[in-house]
Design a protein around this motif. Sequence first.
Motif, PDB file in Angstrom:
ATOM      1  N   ASP A 267      68.799  90.635  51.342  1.00 26.53           N
ATOM      2  CA  ASP A 267      70.232  90.857  51.163  1.00 26.53           C
ATOM      3  C   ASP A 267      71.054  89.672  51.643  1.00 26.53           C
ATOM      4  O   ASP A 267      72.045  89.298  51.020  1.00 26.53           O
ATOM      5  CB  ASP A 267      70.651  92.128  51.897  1.00 26.53           C
ATOM      6  CG  ASP A 267      70.009  93.372  51.302  1.00 26.53           C
ATOM      7  OD1 ASP A 267      70.617  93.983  50.409  1.00 26.53           O
ATOM      8  OD2 ASP A 267      68.889  93.707  51.706  1.00 26.53           O
ATOM      9  N   VAL A 268      70.650  89.087  52.774  1.00 27.45           N
ATOM     10  CA  VAL A 268      71.366  87.924  53.290  1.00 27.45           C
ATOM     11  C   VAL A 268      71.251  86.760  52.307  1.00 27.45           C
ATOM     12  O   VAL A 268      72.220  86.034  52.055  1.00 27.45           O
ATOM     13  CB  VAL A 268      70.835  87.524  54.677  1.00 27.45           C
ATOM     14  CG1 VAL A 268      71.507  86.251  55.171  1.00 27.45           C
ATOM     15  CG2 VAL A 268      71.056  88.653  55.673  1.00 27.45           C
ATOM     16  N   SER A 269      70.067  86.588  51.720  1.00 31.40           N
ATOM     17  CA  SER A 269      69.884  85.530  50.717  1.00 31.40           C
ATOM     18  C   SER A 269      70.793  85.747  49.520  1.00 31.40           C
ATOM     19  O   SER A 269      71.397  84.803  48.992  1.00 31.40           O
ATOM     20  CB  SER A 269      68.418  85.485  50.256  1.00 31.40           C
ATOM     21  OG  SER A 269      67.568  85.108  51.309  1.00 31.40           O
ATOM     22  N   MET A 270      70.913  87.004  49.075  1.00 30.11           N
ATOM     23  CA  MET A 270      71.770  87.286  47.929  1.00 30.11           C
ATOM     24  C   MET A 270      73.240  87.057  48.267  1.00 30.11           C
ATOM     25  O   MET A 270      74.008  86.564  47.428  1.00 30.11           O
ATOM     26  CB  MET A 270      71.528  88.715  47.438  1.00 30.11           C
ATOM     27  CG  MET A 270      70.185  88.868  46.733  1.00 30.11           C
ATOM     28  SD  MET A 270      69.985  90.417  45.836  1.00 30.11           S
ATOM     29  CE  MET A 270      69.716  91.532  47.193  1.00 30.11           C
ATOM     30  N   ILE A 271      73.631  87.403  49.483  1.00 30.81           N
ATOM     31  CA  ILE A 271      75.011  87.134  49.904  1.00 30.81           C
ATOM     32  C   ILE A 271      75.289  85.636  49.886  1.00 30.81           C
ATOM     33  O   ILE A 271      76.349  85.187  49.437  1.00 30.81           O
ATOM     34  CB  ILE A 271      75.261  87.712  51.311  1.00 30.81           C
ATOM     35  CG1 ILE A 271      75.255  89.238  51.262  1.00 30.81           C
ATOM     36  CG2 ILE A 271      76.595  87.221  51.879  1.00 30.81           C
ATOM     37  CD1 ILE A 271      75.267  89.899  52.610  1.00 30.81           C
ATOM     38  N   CYS A 272      74.329  84.863  50.366  1.00 25.14           N
ATOM     39  CA  CYS A 272      74.490  83.411  50.381  1.00 25.14           C
ATOM     40  C   CYS A 272      74.641  82.849  48.968  1.00 25.14           C
ATOM     41  O   CYS A 272      75.417  81.914  48.737  1.00 25.14           O
ATOM     42  CB  CYS A 272      73.298  82.749  51.075  1.00 25.14           C
ATOM     43  SG  CYS A 272      73.227  83.067  52.840  1.00 25.14           S
ATOM     44  N   ILE A 273      73.905  83.407  48.020  1.00 22.90           N
ATOM     45  CA  ILE A 273      74.026  82.970  46.627  1.00 22.90           C
ATOM     46  C   ILE A 273      75.398  83.355  46.067  1.00 22.90           C
ATOM     47  O   ILE A 273      76.073  82.555  45.417  1.00 22.90           O
ATOM     48  CB  ILE A 273      72.899  83.590  45.774  1.00 22.90           C
ATOM     49  CG1 ILE A 273      71.552  82.985  46.176  1.00 22.90           C
ATOM     50  CG2 ILE A 273      73.154  83.373  44.291  1.00 22.90           C
ATOM     51  CD1 ILE A 273      70.351  83.682  45.553  1.00 22.90           C
ATOM     52  N   LEU A 274      75.833  84.578  46.372  1.00 20.16           N
ATOM     53  CA  LEU A 274      77.078  85.090  45.803  1.00 20.16           C
ATOM     54  C   LEU A 274      78.309  84.392  46.349  1.00 20.16           C
ATOM     55  O   LEU A 274      79.274  84.144  45.617  1.00 20.16           O
ATOM     56  CB  LEU A 274      77.184  86.596  46.061  1.00 20.16           C
ATOM     57  CG  LEU A 274      76.176  87.478  45.318  1.00 20.16           C
ATOM     58  CD1 LEU A 274      76.153  88.880  45.903  1.00 20.16           C
ATOM     59  CD2 LEU A 274      76.496  87.528  43.836  1.00 20.16           C
TER      60      LEU A 274
END
Length: 569
Positions: free
Chosen positions: A37-44
Amino acid sequence: MKQKVWLRNLILSVLVGGIFILLSEVLIPFTFEVNDDVSMICILNGSFTGTPDAHTVYMGYALSFFIMLLYKTGIAICWYKWVLYATYIFALSSLLYRLLDRFPKHPILLSLATAGSVAVLWLTRISRGTFSTCGAFLTVTLILCYALQPKEKDLKPGWLADILLLFVLCCNWREQFSYLSIAFLGVVWLFKYWKELLSNKKCWLIPLSALLLLGCSLGIKSYAYRDWDDYFTYNAARSYLQDRYHFPKYSEHPEELLALGYTEEEYYTLSHYDYALLRDFGPEDIIALADYAKTLEPEQTPGERMTEAVQRAWDYFIITDFSDITPVQIMSFVMPALLILCTIVLCIKDRKNYAIFPVLLLFGLVCSWVYIGSRGRFPDRVDATLRLLNVGVSLAGFALLLIQRPIRIKGQKLQRALSALLCVLFMAGSIWSLSAARTRQLELPSAFNRYIKIAAQHPENIYFRDTRSISVSYRVLSEFPRMPVNVVYTGSWDSYSPLYYEKLETLGLDGLSQDTLLQDNVYLVVRLSKYDLHQVLGLSEDVIVTYDEIERLGNGIRIIKINEIIYPE
């Protein structure tokens, strides 16, 4: 009068859903349970490459694009978390609204019962936010909502739109759950319309709309990832090795793995997902290793594969450790058992066949466990997801039974006594669950926050984070809404994706290898109290590694600067 009841139900359901999530946010520290989830937040939000992007791989592109647009309005707000919360509120409100519509005489009891049940079964999962557990909750509420929804209201615009929106969200939070939901929704749909499948053409609007929406979601995702074929080939091999096969055992295949180019030390690093720390490594290495692992799988007949999957599912389903048992684990056994018992009793008592559709639902539950068992490992969140599915689908089965054979409790005193007992039980369970969730979240370490702060304060540096450094990422986005771009994972699902290469280019790196660690502005974040540095880097003990310790972050995690790697002559 009907309009007032409709308005009361709508206001009450939204209020209860909103207050429930608001209280959980205020009283329980929110965390992101896994790095995904943290990785996806960083992408977004643009932390990954410096530019907001919607390619989150595991979420639907449409939802990712929407959250990305929110982040473009400002990153001070963690939009990912609030969209997660909004989804929970919408799902919970949709469920409660249908309960209030079905049982209009007990609005307060139903509100307490619904909020209390969710608190007992799922509050810890809500406060440990992950996209997959949100998708699981959506799936269960979607099935329950459709089971509770009267047939005559299926095609009314508001009711139909609500069901379809739940389905669209399910498709976008976790695509696999939409397939699960279709199977169970299909059983409920057949229950409602099996006598008029040919005479009532309008009833086909529901499944056709759902399939069209699923096709649109998949089509949008396929178009958005049209240039990602190489990455998906690598990621499929990575998932096979990590989630299903668990890598070939080096002790059993040393010669073959040496022939593939891996020493024992390098294999250790590879199997612990620190690919980027190896010398001369790329995605083709993972693909080659996966191809080799597939040759080691014994030739099995379909029956043997099924037997193995059933055995694995059974091993995970049966609870052997009762020291830390959870309510959702208990109810995952109780609810299906009660559904079977009630179905048998009603069939015998009324001499009617009530069994076919509840049995189909229970059969679907068995199939879902076996299917996941055939895929490999059961992380804690997967186990919790399947157990919630057990509870939700069983409740849907009860709804189908009640539609066929309503149960009436005679006598106001008995009704009041049962209502009071239920209220006490749900309130006690909610308080217990709240206390347990809060205690767990407050015990989490804070080392992750500290190294992110250091990386943010030194944008001129690059920090490699080995994938074993932090097991839980939490409460850092409030202080640093945009994670530092100069933090690089050494092995994750986003490694070797087009975005990953874009990130390296942003940092001025041509590629990624062990030699990168020797650059003056590159540092390694690693838990040296638990792992030897040679193991982390995939080096034999006769290799000399000199380094300086820059910072101790707690829990054994340190920031180090590698100065030199000297190989024996």
